[in-house]
Design a protein around this motif. Structure first.
Motif, PDB file in Angstrom:
ATOM      1  N   ALA A  75      -7.163  -4.095  -9.197  1.00 41.60           N
ATOM      2  CA  ALA A  75      -6.103  -3.180  -8.772  1.00 41.60           C
ATOM      3  C   ALA A  75      -4.907  -3.282  -9.717  1.00 41.60           C
ATOM      4  O   ALA A  75      -4.613  -4.347 -10.263  1.00 41.60           O
ATOM      5  CB  ALA A  75      -5.666  -3.505  -7.343  1.00 41.60           C
TER       6      ALA A  75
ATOM      7  N   ASN B 154      -9.599   0.256  -0.086  1.00 46.50           N
ATOM      8  CA  ASN B 154      -9.867  -0.189  -1.445  1.00 46.50           C
ATOM      9  C   ASN B 154      -9.717  -1.700  -1.532  1.00 46.50           C
ATOM     10  O   ASN B 154      -8.708  -2.258  -1.094  1.00 46.50           O
ATOM     11  CB  ASN B 154      -8.897   0.472  -2.427  1.00 46.50           C
ATOM     12  CG  ASN B 154      -9.123   1.970  -2.530  1.00 46.50           C
ATOM     13  OD1 ASN B 154     -10.166   2.451  -2.120  1.00 46.50           O
ATOM     14  ND2 ASN B 154      -8.165   2.695  -3.070  1.00 46.50           N
TER      15      ASN B 154
ATOM     16  N   SER C 259     -10.526  -3.449  -4.610  1.00 49.81           N
ATOM     17  CA  SER C 259     -10.848  -3.732  -6.008  1.00 49.81           C
ATOM     18  C   SER C 259     -10.151  -5.009  -6.484  1.00 49.81           C
ATOM     19  O   SER C 259      -8.966  -5.224  -6.227  1.00 49.81           O
ATOM     20  CB  SER C 259     -10.410  -2.564  -6.899  1.00 49.81           C
ATOM     21  OG  SER C 259     -10.527  -2.909  -8.264  1.00 49.81           O
TER      22      SER C 259
ATOM     23  N   ASP D  18      -7.512  -0.148 -11.607  1.00 51.07           N
ATOM     24  CA  ASP D  18      -7.869   0.634 -10.422  1.00 51.07           C
ATOM     25  C   ASP D  18      -6.657   0.820  -9.518  1.00 51.07           C
ATOM     26  O   ASP D  18      -5.985  -0.153  -9.180  1.00 51.07           O
ATOM     27  CB  ASP D  18      -8.986  -0.062  -9.620  1.00 51.07           C
ATOM     28  CG  ASP D  18     -10.277  -0.173 -10.403  1.00 51.07           C
ATOM     29  OD1 ASP D  18     -10.462   0.633 -11.338  1.00 51.07           O
ATOM     30  OD2 ASP D  18     -11.078  -1.073 -10.092  1.00 51.07           O
ATOM     31  N   GLU D  19      -6.411   2.048  -9.109  1.00 48.64           N
ATOM     32  CA  GLU D  19      -5.263   2.323  -8.238  1.00 48.64           C
ATOM     33  C   GLU D  19      -5.696   2.198  -6.777  1.00 48.64           C
ATOM     34  O   GLU D  19      -6.543   2.942  -6.301  1.00 48.64           O
ATOM     35  CB  GLU D  19      -4.697   3.707  -8.525  1.00 48.64           C
ATOM     36  CG  GLU D  19      -4.108   3.786  -9.925  1.00 48.64           C
ATOM     37  CD  GLU D  19      -3.327   5.058 -10.169  1.00 48.64           C
ATOM     38  OE1 GLU D  19      -2.105   4.989 -10.316  1.00 48.64           O
ATOM     39  OE2 GLU D  19      -3.951   6.130 -10.199  1.00 48.64           O
ATOM     40  N   GLU D  20      -5.071   1.276  -6.074  1.00 54.44           N
ATOM     41  CA  GLU D  20      -5.468   0.932  -4.719  1.00 54.44           C
ATOM     42  C   GLU D  20      -4.541   1.641  -3.723  1.00 54.44           C
ATOM     43  O   GLU D  20      -3.613   1.054  -3.174  1.00 54.44           O
ATOM     44  CB  GLU D  20      -5.391  -0.590  -4.540  1.00 54.44           C
ATOM     45  CG  GLU D  20      -6.093  -1.098  -3.309  1.00 54.44           C
ATOM     46  CD  GLU D  20      -6.148  -2.613  -3.290  1.00 54.44           C
ATOM     47  OE1 GLU D  20      -7.039  -3.151  -2.619  1.00 54.44           O
ATOM     48  OE2 GLU D  20      -5.312  -3.259  -3.943  1.00 54.44           O
ATOM     49  N   TRP D  21      -4.804   2.914  -3.460  1.00 53.95           N
ATOM     50  CA  TRP D  21      -3.915   3.731  -2.636  1.00 53.95           C
ATOM     51  C   TRP D  21      -4.048   3.413  -1.146  1.00 53.95           C
ATOM     52  O   TRP D  21      -3.065   3.419  -0.417  1.00 53.95           O
ATOM     53  CB  TRP D  21      -4.205   5.217  -2.850  1.00 53.95           C
ATOM     54  CG  TRP D  21      -3.863   5.716  -4.215  1.00 53.95           C
ATOM     55  CD1 TRP D  21      -4.714   5.959  -5.247  1.00 53.95           C
ATOM     56  CD2 TRP D  21      -2.559   6.023  -4.711  1.00 53.95           C
ATOM     57  NE1 TRP D  21      -4.036   6.401  -6.348  1.00 53.95           N
ATOM     58  CE2 TRP D  21      -2.712   6.464  -6.053  1.00 53.95           C
ATOM     59  CE3 TRP D  21      -1.283   5.985  -4.159  1.00 53.95           C
ATOM     60  CZ2 TRP D  21      -1.626   6.847  -6.836  1.00 53.95           C
ATOM     61  CZ3 TRP D  21      -0.197   6.363  -4.943  1.00 53.95           C
ATOM     62  CH2 TRP D  21      -0.380   6.786  -6.257  1.00 53.95           C
TER      63      TRP D  21
ATOM     64  N   LEU E  84       0.839  -1.196   0.000  1.00 53.65           N
ATOM     65  CA  LEU E  84       0.000   0.000   0.000  1.00 53.65           C
ATOM     66  C   LEU E  84       0.877   1.251   0.000  1.00 53.65           C
ATOM     67  O   LEU E  84       2.085   1.192   0.234  1.00 53.65           O
ATOM     68  CB  LEU E  84      -0.903   0.008   1.227  1.00 53.65           C
ATOM     69  CG  LEU E  84      -2.001  -1.063   1.287  1.00 53.65           C
ATOM     70  CD1 LEU E  84      -2.705  -1.002   2.631  1.00 53.65           C
ATOM     71  CD2 LEU E  84      -3.007  -0.875   0.161  1.00 53.65           C
TER      72      LEU E  84
ATOM     73  N   GLN F 145      -1.767  -3.075  -8.942  1.00 50.45           N
ATOM     74  CA  GLN F 145      -0.767  -3.904  -8.273  1.00 50.45           C
ATOM     75  C   GLN F 145       0.661  -3.560  -8.678  1.00 50.45           C
ATOM     76  O   GLN F 145       1.525  -4.421  -8.787  1.00 50.45           O
ATOM     77  CB  GLN F 145      -1.051  -5.391  -8.497  1.00 50.45           C
ATOM     78  CG  GLN F 145      -2.405  -5.813  -7.918  1.00 50.45           C
ATOM     79  CD  GLN F 145      -2.632  -7.297  -7.944  1.00 50.45           C
ATOM     80  OE1 GLN F 145      -1.816  -8.043  -7.440  1.00 50.45           O
ATOM     81  NE2 GLN F 145      -3.746  -7.716  -8.523  1.00 50.45           N
TER      82      GLN F 145
END
Length: 584
Positions: free
Chosen positions: A296, A291, A293, A284-287, A57, A298
């Protein structure tokens, strides 16, 4: 008849109530809680993978948690003069989320998940091998999180019981001392070393996972932070002997900073954070931890901080002119520049155009081993930040791999972050040998093994008359050239006591000189020629990051650390340990 009707009504009522009770006890399989999960080996295997997910993360190692320690060091500075500025200058007021909160938040997510696994694993029927793998990984990952919490925030709550989260009196935990946290880390890593397989015995399973070698390497780091050199040296020598699996240096230094299966999780890597190769993840950006998703990306955003704005990055961090000139002071035995310069900083050197062959680690026309998608040769030194200037950083970016000509900012870079390499084991063994026995040929041999990979001339024992002289070589030549712009330098400066000695602090000021001229300044800077130095702004106690004020406000049992209080840690450090004086 009337009595019969009453009795029948009562029976119907009782039956109805009984049916309601049965309905209330039915568990919805689509709405499970943590209490319903983790009661089988397969579920715990899923849970341990979820623990690994939390170390990729933003606040752990996907951006901020990784680069904060680099900017705290003396070989990286804040070229954007915006993001990370207070952590470069070591004077955060404790109200900035990026450093005071995000790593704290995300590292405690790792602690939370590993505590869950450890709370469940003893009650599940499984083989001894499966038990050791699951519990050992959880112990390692919890230790990894607490190692960074303690070296970033100094005094942090030590939570090891998952049940603590269900009680408001224990959920709002008080600070533990740094020693108490390190005691727990030492105990956990010692267990993990005994439980986890080596990379050799683990085979395919061990690819990208914690092994006994990873646990041993981090135990040595913790012991050395506490100046337990003799204990750390035993562990390091066992790693070198192969007690925890076979490790050796890669022939090409650059192979530690490429993506792809031929290079990642290689024979030099003790532990690295896994990221999917560029373009292979989702969108999808999993900041943040909230999140979840399934699509992601990754990848990581360290490249977005490190790379040049000329290639589209944010241009937040730059390499120091001191580090650049350190590389330039010593050439290889065949007259080449140190190949580690090529892989650490994105500078154009005319010498590169005369290098031929695959063993030079510098390919002006692109590395022929790469799957070249775009071709972008570097024929001039790009600036880190187009407004402020600075030398762009190459490590963990694709500046030297020609995978693409421009950067897509965000969580897209696929280069695994190598958190500990075998070269660190060798240089730490040299440091321990020097601390225990003074300069010896054994210590020199460890250092020379790392230098030979770079093609440098061997060091000679007679050139180092005292332990102070050899320490200076290790601390301010060998380690910054081998690990420049990687995570760990700031932690080293703390454990060596460089913030607590006037001459050492002045040395950091000199290393930290930078120039805001919109150019990639490579000249050796002085107080007269530099714009400023990161370390001239240092507030006492701010070698650690302050605990976020909002966190302190929410938890009545939590107190601020030395950074929150502007409190000098020097007297306490000097009571326990000595600081090497500056020598030439």
């Amino acid at each position: 008849m009337k009595k019969l009707n009453i009795m029948l009504s009562m029976l119907v009522l009782i039956a109805g109530l009984t049916a309601c009770n049965d309905a209330l006890n039915v568990v919805n399989p689509n709405n499970q809680t943590t209490y319903d999960f983790g009661d089988s080996e397969s579920e715990l295997q899923e849970a341990i993978i979820a623990c690994y997910n939390r170390i990729r993360l933003e606040g752990t190692f996907a951006r901020v948690g990784y680069t904060l320690d680099a900017v705290r060091g003396d070989e990286v500075w804040n070229s954007s003069q915006q993001w990370y500025l207070e952590y470069d200058n070591l004077n955060s007021p404790g109200t900035i989320e990026i450093g005071d909160l995000w790593p704290w938040r995300d590292l405690y997510h790792v602690v939370n998940r590993t505590n869950f696994v450890l709370s469940k694993v003893d009650a599940v029927d499984m083989s001894e091998e499966a038990y050791n793998q699951i519990a050992g990984q959880a112990l390692f990952l919890r230790s990894l999180a607490y190692y960074h919490l303690a070296t970033y925030y100094q005094t942090v709550p030590l939570i090891t019981d998952y049940a603590s989260y269900s009680n408001i009196n224990t959920m709002y935990a008080a600070n533990n001392t740094q020693d108490e946290v390190f005691d727990q880390i030492e105990a956990d890593l010692t267990k993990a070393m005994q439980m986890l397989p080596s990379r050799d015995k683990g085979g395919e399973w061990a690819q990208g996972r914690a092994t006994c070698g990873a646990a041993a390497g981090y135990l040595a780091r913790v012991l050395m932070f506490r100046h337990k050199y003799e204990e750390a040296y035993v562990v390091l020598k066992d790693i070198i002997k192969g007690e925890y699996g076979h490790y050796e240096l890669m022939d090409d230094y650059g192979d530690n900073f490429r993506e792809g299966s031929p290079y990642e999780n290689n024979k030099e890597s003790l532990f690295e954070v896994q990221f999917m190769d560029y373009g292979t993840g989702g969108t999808d950006e999993e900041w943040t931890p909230v999140n979840i998703s399934s699509q992601a990306t990754q990848g990581h955003a360290v490249e977005s901080n490190y790379a040049s704005q000329e290639m589209g990055s944010w241009g937040d961090l730059a390499g120091s002119p001191w580090l650049y000139n350190l590389f330039k002071k010593e050439k290889c035995t065949d007259g080449r520049l140190d190949p580690r310069l090529y892989w650490t900083l994105v500078t154009y050197e005319s010498e590169y155009s005369s290098y031929t062959g695959l063993k030079t680690a510098a390919y002006p026309d692109g590395d022929p081993r790469c799957n070249i998608i775009y071709q972008k040769n570097i024929t001039a030194t790009p600036v880190s930040n187009t407004a402020q200037g600075g030398i762009s950083i190459a490590k963990f970016t694709n500046a030297r791999t020609n995978l693409y000509s421009s950067i897509t900012n965000g969580l897209h870079c696929g280069i695994n972050l190598r958190l500990m390499r075998y070269s660190d084991v060798l240089l730490r063994a040299a440091e321990c040998e020097n601390e225990i026995n003074g300069p010896t040929q054994t210590a020199i041999n460890y250092i020379n093994e790392v230098r030979r990979r770079a093609g440098l001339e061997d060091l000679k024992l007679e050139d180092f008359p005292t332990a102070d002289h050899l320490f200076e070589q290790i601390a301010n030549v060998e380690r910054p050239k081998e690990f420049g712009c990687e995570n760990g330098r700031g932690i080293d400066l703390i454990r060596w006591g460089f913030f607590y000695d006037a001459n050492r602090l002045n040395q950091l000021v000199e290393h930290g000189y930078y120039k805001l001229d919109g150019k990639a300044s490579t000249e050796e800077l002085t107080a007269e020629t530099a714009t400023a130095s990161s370390f001239q702004h240092y507030y006492k106690g701010h070698e650690y990051f302050p605990i976020y004020q909002g966190t302190l406000n929410a938890n009545p049992n939590l107190k601020g650390n030395s950074a929150n209080k502007n409190e000098d840690n020097g007297p306490a450090f000097k009571e326990k340990w000595s600081i090497h004086p500056v020598v030439k």
